[in-house]
Scaffold this motif. Structure first.
Motif, mmCIF file in Angstrom:
data_model
loop_
_atom_site.group_PDB
_atom_site.id
_atom_site.type_symbol
_atom_site.label_atom_id
_atom_site.label_comp_id
_atom_site.label_asym_id
_atom_site.label_seq_id
_atom_site.Cartn_x
_atom_site.Cartn_y
_atom_site.Cartn_z
ATOM 1 N N CYS A 91 -5.416 0.764 6.092
ATOM 2 C CA CYS A 91 -5.748 2.192 6.151
ATOM 3 C C CYS A 91 -7.058 2.539 5.445
ATOM 4 N N HIS B 174 -7.104 -0.836 0.378
ATOM 5 C CA HIS B 174 -6.513 -1.497 1.539
ATOM 6 C C HIS B 174 -7.595 -1.647 2.602
ATOM 7 N N CYS C 61 0.026 4.193 0.568
ATOM 8 C CA CYS C 61 -0.471 5.178 1.542
ATOM 9 C C CYS C 61 0.109 4.944 2.929
ATOM 10 N N CYS C 62 0.132 3.673 3.371
ATOM 11 C CA CYS C 62 0.620 3.386 4.723
ATOM 12 C C CYS C 62 1.899 2.546 4.723
ATOM 13 N N CYS D 34 0.851 -1.185 0.000
ATOM 14 C CA CYS D 34 0.000 0.000 0.000
ATOM 15 C C CYS D 34 0.897 1.249 0.000
HETATM 16 ZN ZN LIG Z 1 -2.777 1.165 3.482
#
Ligand SMILES: [Zn+2]
Length: 107
Positions: free
Chosen positions: A62, A58, A8-9, A6
């Motif tokens: 997240c 995800h 993003c995280c 992911c």
């Molecule tokens: Zn994530």
């Protein structure tokens, strides 16, 4: 096994932690567009043998959406990148072409 990271995280996990959202980089056509464009937006999707750009979420992390470039034959993931990207980033295209030079015309 499909392993995704992911963007993003930063979590890397099996695909069971994520949920696929279909083809990425679709050009949207809404009311007022001609019938052929609207029909292609609603119903036509690519099903390539090779590189495919996809949307993923995800769900057990997240919760954010992101995009992934992967090979549908080998499940190799070339890159994941933010969902706000309108086209595949140049560095992703370069990475795909360097790993798979035989796909020069398909990416
Ligand atoms: Zn994530």
């Amino acid at each position: 096994m499909l392993i995704l990271t992911c963007p993003c995280c930063g979590v890397t996990a099996e695909e069971t932690e994520f949920h696929g959202g279909g083809e990425a980089h679709l050009k949207r056509f809404g009311p007022g567009s001609d019938d052929a464009d609207y029909e292609s937006y609603m119903f036509s999707r690519k099903n390539p043998r090779g590189v495919h750009f996809e949307r993923w979420r995800h769900v057990y992390g997240c919760g954010k959406w992101f995009l992934a470039a992967r090979c549908t034959m080998t499940l190799e993931v070339f890159a994941t990148y933010p969902a706000q990207t309108l086209e595949p980033p140049a560095d992703v295209i370069t990475a795909i072409k360097s790993k798979r030079p035989e796909w020069e015309g398909f990416v």
